[in-house]
Each structure stands twice: as C-alpha cells, then as structure tokens.
Design a protein around this motif. Structure first.
Motif, PDB file in Angstrom:
ATOM      1  N   GLY A  84      -4.254  -2.502   8.662  1.00  0.00           N
ATOM      2  CA  GLY A  84      -3.324  -2.945   7.632  1.00  0.00           C
ATOM      3  C   GLY A  84      -2.361  -1.847   7.230  1.00  0.00           C
ATOM      4  O   GLY A  84      -1.188  -2.104   6.919  1.00  0.00           O
ATOM      5  N   GLN A  85      -2.832  -0.615   7.224  1.00  0.00           N
ATOM      6  CA  GLN A  85      -1.958   0.507   6.890  1.00  0.00           C
ATOM      7  C   GLN A  85      -0.837   0.648   7.916  1.00  0.00           C
ATOM      8  O   GLN A  85       0.336   0.834   7.556  1.00  0.00           O
ATOM      9  N   GLY A 107      -5.785 -13.131   6.489  1.00  0.00           N
ATOM     10  CA  GLY A 107      -6.873 -12.199   6.220  1.00  0.00           C
ATOM     11  C   GLY A 107      -6.349 -11.033   5.418  1.00  0.00           C
ATOM     12  O   GLY A 107      -6.571  -9.868   5.743  1.00  0.00           O
ATOM     13  N   SER A 108      -5.658 -11.353   4.336  1.00  0.00           N
ATOM     14  CA  SER A 108      -4.799 -10.392   3.640  1.00  0.00           C
ATOM     15  C   SER A 108      -5.549  -9.291   2.902  1.00  0.00           C
ATOM     16  O   SER A 108      -4.963  -8.242   2.607  1.00  0.00           O
ATOM     17  N   GLY A 109      -6.833  -9.497   2.570  1.00  0.00           N
ATOM     18  CA  GLY A 109      -7.589  -8.442   1.918  1.00  0.00           C
ATOM     19  C   GLY A 109      -6.950  -7.980   0.619  1.00  0.00           C
ATOM     20  O   GLY A 109      -6.747  -8.769  -0.312  1.00  0.00           O
ATOM     21  N   CYS A 110      -6.592  -6.706   0.553  1.00  0.00           N
ATOM     22  CA  CYS A 110      -5.972  -6.159  -0.658  1.00  0.00           C
ATOM     23  C   CYS A 110      -4.526  -6.597  -0.825  1.00  0.00           C
ATOM     24  O   CYS A 110      -3.921  -6.361  -1.881  1.00  0.00           O
ATOM     25  N   GLY A 111      -3.943  -7.204   0.207  1.00  0.00           N
ATOM     26  CA  GLY A 111      -2.579  -7.717   0.108  1.00  0.00           C
ATOM     27  C   GLY A 111      -1.497  -6.716   0.435  1.00  0.00           C
ATOM     28  O   GLY A 111      -0.312  -6.988   0.231  1.00  0.00           O
ATOM     29  N   ALA A 112      -1.847  -5.564   1.003  1.00  0.00           N
ATOM     30  CA  ALA A 112      -0.858  -4.520   1.252  1.00  0.00           C
ATOM     31  C   ALA A 112       0.251  -4.966   2.202  1.00  0.00           C
ATOM     32  O   ALA A 112       1.435  -4.677   1.966  1.00  0.00           O
ATOM     33  N   SER A 113      -0.100  -5.666   3.281  1.00  0.00           N
ATOM     34  CA  SER A 113       0.925  -6.090   4.241  1.00  0.00           C
ATOM     35  C   SER A 113       1.833  -7.157   3.640  1.00  0.00           C
ATOM     36  O   SER A 113       3.033  -7.184   3.914  1.00  0.00           O
ATOM     37  N   ALA A 114       1.264  -8.030   2.808  1.00  0.00           N
ATOM     38  CA  ALA A 114       2.088  -9.009   2.100  1.00  0.00           C
ATOM     39  C   ALA A 114       3.047  -8.299   1.153  1.00  0.00           C
ATOM     40  O   ALA A 114       4.218  -8.678   1.032  1.00  0.00           O
ATOM     41  N   ILE A 115       2.578  -7.262   0.488  1.00  0.00           N
ATOM     42  CA  ILE A 115       3.425  -6.483  -0.412  1.00  0.00           C
ATOM     43  C   ILE A 115       4.526  -5.788   0.374  1.00  0.00           C
ATOM     44  O   ILE A 115       5.698  -5.792  -0.025  1.00  0.00           O
ATOM     45  N   ALA A 116       4.170  -5.196   1.508  1.00  0.00           N
ATOM     46  CA  ALA A 116       5.171  -4.529   2.343  1.00  0.00           C
ATOM     47  C   ALA A 116       6.239  -5.511   2.808  1.00  0.00           C
ATOM     48  O   ALA A 116       7.428  -5.184   2.848  1.00  0.00           O
ATOM     49  N   ALA A 117       5.810  -6.735   3.159  1.00  0.00           N
ATOM     50  CA  ALA A 117       6.779  -7.757   3.567  1.00  0.00           C
ATOM     51  C   ALA A 117       7.707  -8.116   2.424  1.00  0.00           C
ATOM     52  O   ALA A 117       8.924  -8.246   2.601  1.00  0.00           O
ATOM     53  N   GLY A 118       7.142  -8.266   1.213  1.00  0.00           N
ATOM     54  CA  GLY A 118       7.962  -8.575   0.047  1.00  0.00           C
ATOM     55  C   GLY A 118       8.945  -7.463  -0.268  1.00  0.00           C
ATOM     56  O   GLY A 118      10.121  -7.717  -0.564  1.00  0.00           O
TER      57      GLY A 118
END
Length: 250
Positions: A84-85, A107-118
C-alpha cells in the motif's frame, strides 16, 4: 475460462455474523472512540510522509496486550503495509493516473491508497474493505488528511459485476494463493468488460511472485522501503507497483 468468484456460504455467513456483532454492540461513535484510544496518529516513517494515518504503534496498548482481549477481527487496518505504501507513493508521484478518474481501493485497510487517489485529483474514490471497523478507521484517516469525499463500502465486491470505475487499486492483496487466483479471474473480467485499469502494490511476497498472475504484470515503479518499515516487515527491502495486462497470456 473466466469464472465469477463468490465467497462460500460459510465465509459469507461469518462476514455477515461479524457485521451484525459490530452493529449490535458498537455505535459509530463508540468505534471512533475505541480507535482514537488504541491508535496513534503517525506521519512520516513511511514512503508517504505527507499522509497522516491512525495506526497501531509500540506506544499503543494492544501492541503488547493479550490478543484475546482485542474485541474485533485482526486489525489489518492499523498497519500501513508496504504494498500500500508503494501504491500510494506512485499515485502521489504520478497524479495524472488518478486525476479526474473514478477509483476503487479494494481491500483498503487504513485507506492510504484511497487518500492518495483523492489527493491526486480523482473525481470519485471508493474504499472497500469487508471489515466495518476498517471503514470507520478509513473515514477517520480521510478526515485527518482533509478529505471528505471518499466513500467507504463494506460489501464483498470480489466477483461482482463491477462497473463505473476507471482504476482499481490493490495493495498487499496477494498474500494467499486461493485469493490470488480468485482475484486473477475477476480482475481479468473487469478489464475485458469495462476496460478498468488495475494497479497492484506488493513487496514481493512468495504467494505473489509464484502465482500465474505475476507473468501478466508490467512493472511501473519500485521503491526502497524506509529502515523502520523494513524492520517491521521481516527485512523486506523494497516494494513495487505493477499494472495488470491479462492480454499478455496470448
């Protein structure tokens, strides 16, 4: 032949039972309070120091507490996994990949990749994790980073007729051979029917490197992991981002 993957009746029963347990015993406010009390806001010590996340650290109670005292499923959402990092770092470095796109973080977990996309300008972002506690944690992490538009979904989307997404993100999802096979079939179908672009982040786990899908990937980027991340992940030194191209099988 590609086949739909659908969770077994028993596994779906366990998922539904767990959701009912969460809703019966914990309100949204109680979950938020529990997460606040048992995580620490972390910034830095990762490939994306500009993203703040609530994670479990050595200063948190349950780092050393007896596992049986933890009231929920394993807190995968409380760790910033190396795949994810890498995925998040890649999106922040290449904002055109997400800009104006509809994005699903599976499988977003902590949501870091979703945050990066946003943060990279995606027009719509959905974070999907079957753990309802992860959904609350992701919402809290989005708030930490000034994002209010990320939607959290806890349905099991693997195998579904998924439409409307330009880009799908999968960080650290290839940790189990049977799951990897299911994802291979389903992702191939999503690409064939909807031309969805798929990006995968993985630090080179054995289940990923040995799976058939590995021959259908193109390397997009590789990152050296910070020292602290290496120590937390049994000496893994790097993590990579791959794009999935099932047509390479021909």
């Amino acid at each position: 032949m590609l086949r739909h993957f659908k969770p077994s009746f028993f596994s779906q029963y366990l998922i539904n039972s767990y959701r009912q347990f969460i809703h019966r015993h914990f309100s949204a406010d109680q979950l938020r309070t529990f997460i606040e009390e048992n995580t620490e806001v972390v910034r830095g010590q990762s490939l994306t120091p500009q993203i703040k996340l609530r994670l479990m650290t050595p200063s948190c109670r349950f780092w050393t507490e007896k596992p049986e005292l933890w009231p929920f499923q394993d807190p995968y959402w409380a760790i910033y996994w190396p795949g994810g990092q890498a995925l998040s770092r890649y999106l922040l470095d290449n904002t055109s990949v997400c800009q104006g796109k509809t994005v699903l973080d599976l499988g977003s977990g902590c949501g870091a990749s979703a945050i990066a996309a946003g943060l990279s300008g995606a027009s719509r972002v959905v974070a999907n994790d079957i753990d309802p506690v992860a959904a609350v944690a992701t919402t809290m992490n989005c708030e930490l980073n000034g994002l209010k538009s990320v939607v959290c979904v806890t349905d099991n989307l693997i195998g579904s007729e998924l439409e409307g997404f330009d880009l799908m993100l999968l960080g650290d999802m290839f940790y189990d051979e049977s799951l990897a096979t299911s994802l291979h079939c389903w992702l191939s179908r999503c690409i064939k029917l909807h031309r969805t672009k798929v990006l995968i982040g993985d630090p080179g786990r054995a289940q990923f490197e040995s799976h058939t899908i590995r021959t259908l990937l193109r390397l997009e980027a590789t990152f050296d992991l910070p020292k602290s991340v290496r120590e937390e992940n049994y000496g893994l030194t790097g993590s990579s981002v791959w794009s999935f191209h099932p047509e390479l099988s021909g």
